[in-house]
Design an enzyme around this catalytic site. Structure first.
Site, PDB file in Angstrom:
ATOM      1  N   HIS A   5     -12.845  27.539  42.954  1.00  0.00           N
ATOM      2  CA  HIS A   5     -11.489  26.824  42.751  1.00  0.00           C
ATOM      3  C   HIS A   5      -9.986  27.780  42.539  1.00  0.00           C
ATOM      4  O   HIS A   5     -10.306  28.621  41.805  1.00  0.00           O
ATOM      5  CB  HIS A   5     -11.886  25.945  41.093  1.00  0.00           C
ATOM      6  CG  HIS A   5     -10.741  25.168  40.842  1.00  0.00           C
ATOM      7  ND1 HIS A   5     -10.069  24.102  41.504  1.00  0.00           N
ATOM      8  CD2 HIS A   5      -9.994  25.043  39.630  1.00  0.00           C
ATOM      9  CE1 HIS A   5      -9.011  23.611  40.961  1.00  0.00           C
ATOM     10  NE2 HIS A   5      -9.035  23.992  39.662  1.00  0.00           N
TER      11      HIS A   5
ATOM     12  N   CYS B  26      -6.936  22.261  45.695  1.00  0.00           N
ATOM     13  CA  CYS B  26      -6.744  23.108  44.540  1.00  0.00           C
ATOM     14  C   CYS B  26      -5.692  24.235  45.420  1.00  0.00           C
ATOM     15  O   CYS B  26      -4.758  24.593  44.485  1.00  0.00           O
ATOM     16  CB  CYS B  26      -7.534  23.642  43.838  1.00  0.00           C
ATOM     17  SG  CYS B  26      -8.729  24.641  44.864  1.00  0.00           S
TER      18      CYS B  26
ATOM     19  N   ASN C 202      -3.862  24.506  35.512  1.00  0.00           N
ATOM     20  CA  ASN C 202      -4.906  23.738  36.477  1.00  0.00           C
ATOM     21  C   ASN C 202      -4.234  22.721  37.023  1.00  0.00           C
ATOM     22  O   ASN C 202      -3.113  22.345  36.824  1.00  0.00           O
ATOM     23  CB  ASN C 202      -6.231  23.371  35.756  1.00  0.00           C
ATOM     24  CG  ASN C 202      -7.340  23.246  36.408  1.00  0.00           C
ATOM     25  OD1 ASN C 202      -7.340  23.274  37.743  1.00  0.00           O
ATOM     26  ND2 ASN C 202      -8.508  22.813  35.802  1.00  0.00           N
TER      27      ASN C 202
ATOM     28  N   GLN D 289      -4.637  17.111  41.208  1.00  0.00           N
ATOM     29  CA  GLN D 289      -5.144  16.782  42.783  1.00  0.00           C
ATOM     30  C   GLN D 289      -6.178  15.658  43.013  1.00  0.00           C
ATOM     31  O   GLN D 289      -6.412  15.324  44.149  1.00  0.00           O
ATOM     32  CB  GLN D 289      -5.757  18.550  42.989  1.00  0.00           C
ATOM     33  CG  GLN D 289      -6.997  18.426  42.612  1.00  0.00           C
ATOM     34  CD  GLN D 289      -7.789  19.710  42.709  1.00  0.00           C
ATOM     35  OE1 GLN D 289      -7.239  20.914  42.217  1.00  0.00           O
ATOM     36  NE2 GLN D 289      -8.800  19.990  43.451  1.00  0.00           N
TER      37      GLN D 289
END
Length: 464
Positions: A383, A91, A405, A85
């Protein structure tokens, strides 16, 4: 008033202020006691020298916990390429699209597929701008110091978000492959564009409030549309204008071309995904401040004015784990969010409450539990990531989890973060699960009339 009298009055005022200050301030006696409490011995001098010139987390690293990470998992859904990102707060968008990308590649036997985040981000920002402007219209007769008016002007726009915003966006605008609409500098680095849009929105908000009180709805709508034209131009110049049609070649897992077709973003979504994001998923929350087994919604917490406010079922963490395990058993990734910055070892990609020993380094205790941390703004969901794996012990209890992630493949453990179950208990907040993995008694909670929470509740900040 004579000068001497003025001096006397000023002196009395200052004397009174000093007396009031002394009653609640740090007095000389208290300062003496504070100084006496700090030993300033050889040990403290050594600690000061170390801490003054070194990152605290390096010094607080618990080397008893520095052994290699066990990367075996009982149930693991394969990752098909880690995304990044960059310097943006997207996110939530990367996470949601990563969940769906894994599904599409598996179901359609695709060699490669990446969705364009910037395509959906364009519409997310446009819709949020309209959400703000319409909110100003709805409240324009209220005073500027009204709580909702003040909140709107404080929060006109963000590039953060949550799952409900994702579902409304994709349901309305579909998706496109990454190569059809590639990232731009401003999509990867959102700060400057966000500042410009925010300033313009505040200016436009004032303009709407300055319209005559008896202005007709059609005239107000025309002004808002004119404002949105300015916003559209800024977005198109910075992000590119979204495509309406495109041609895409489908390649299977063996590299063979299957077909080449023309699509719209909506038809592409329907063919390769087709998920009913509005009705087939449940957001589960572990909010220790509020009653469990209850339904909650957050007022004005949505990305689209005509969309849905954020709705969730609040549950004990152990109940959430069971549904997460069931989903992973069936090879289905999930949207997951947490307080990622707590006890994170970025180099190893490990989230473990034993990573750092701050108490031994500083010589003070840190004793708040999860409820107290949330209550005092010390912790909250920050997050979103994609839940991909769980490891179970001989009794079927989870010992660790893994998430994909969106910080790039070289960050953490091959682009992933591994968390201990103890860390999960303390810092996990949200999990979005398909309804087929949710027990009937939990689904029944959706029939409740939800408790409405205010938009400014700090527990529900957008994930970045």
């Amino acid at each position: 008033m004579k000068f001497s009298t003025m001096l006397l009055s000023a002196g009395l005022i200052m004397s009174g202020a000093a007396t009031a200050w002394a009653q609640g301030g740090i007095t000389p006696e208290m300062m003496k006691e504070l100084k006496a409490s700090y030993a300033d011995n050889a040990t403290d001098k050594a600690l000061h020298n170390a801490i003054a010139g070194t990152e605290i987390n390096i010094l607080a690293t618990n080397h008893e916990n520095a052994k290699g990470i066990d990367t075996h998992f009982t149930y693991q859904v394969e990752t098909k390429g880690v995304t990044d990102q960059k310097s943006s707060g997207r996110c939530w968008l990367f996470t949601g699209l990563n969940v769906l990308r894994s599904q599409a590649m598996k179901e359609h036997n695709l060699k490669e597929l990446h969705f364009s985040q910037v395509y959906n981000f364009f519409y997310d920002q446009l819709e949020k701008c309209n959400l703000f402007l319409q909110g100003i219209i709805d409240t324009r007769l209220k005073p500027m110091d009204d709580k909702m008016v003040d909140w709107l002007f404080r929060n006109p726009l963000s590039d953060g978000g949550q799952f409900t915003g994702l579902s409304d966006n994709l349901s309305k605008y579909g998706v496109v492959p990454a190569e059809v609409m590639p990232e731009t500098y401003s999509s990867n680095n959102t700060r400057t564009l966000a500042q410009l849009l925010t300033n313009k929105l505040r200016e436009q908000g004032l303009g709407l409030r300055q319209l005559p009180k008896n202005a007709k709805a059609a005239d107000i709508e025309a002004v808002k549309t004119g404002y949105l034209k300015e916003i559209y131009r800024m977005l198109a110049l910075s992000l590119g204008e979204p495509v309406e049609k495109f041609t895409w070649t489908r390649v299977d897992s063996e590299g063979k071309i299957v077909d080449t077709k023309e699509y719209t973003p909506q038809s592409f979504y329907a063919e390769y995904l087709g998920n009913d994001l509005s009705n087939n998923y449940v957001m589960l929350m572990n909010d220790p401040l509020r009653e469990y087994y209850k339904l909650y919604t957050i007022d004005y917490d949505r990305h689209v004015y005509d969309g849905r406010n954020w709705l969730y079922i609040n549950l004990p963490v152990e109940d959430i784990k069971k549904m997460g395990i069931e989903s992973l058993k069936n090879g289905v990734k999930m949207y997951f969010s947490c307080d990622v910055g707590k006890f994170l070892d970025r180099k190893r990609g490990l989230l473990d409450v034993n990573n750092y020993d701050y108490e031994s380094l500083m010589g003070v205790k840190f004793g708040m539990n999860k409820t107290e941390r949330v209550q005092t703004h010390a912790s909250g969901s920050s997050h979103a990531m994609t839940m991909t794996a769980v490891d179970l012990d001989a009794n079927g209890n989870p010992t660790k989890w893994m998430v994909e992630n969106s910080w790039g493949a070289n960050n953490g453990y091959k682009g992933h973060l591994i968390m201990t179950d103890e860390w999960f208990n303390e810092y996990m907040f949200r999990l979005v699960v398909e309804k087929r993995f949710v027990p009937a008694e939990i689904l029944k909670i959706l029939e409740q009339k939800p408790t409405v929470l205010p938009a400014w509740d700090p527990m529900f900040a957008e994930e970045e």
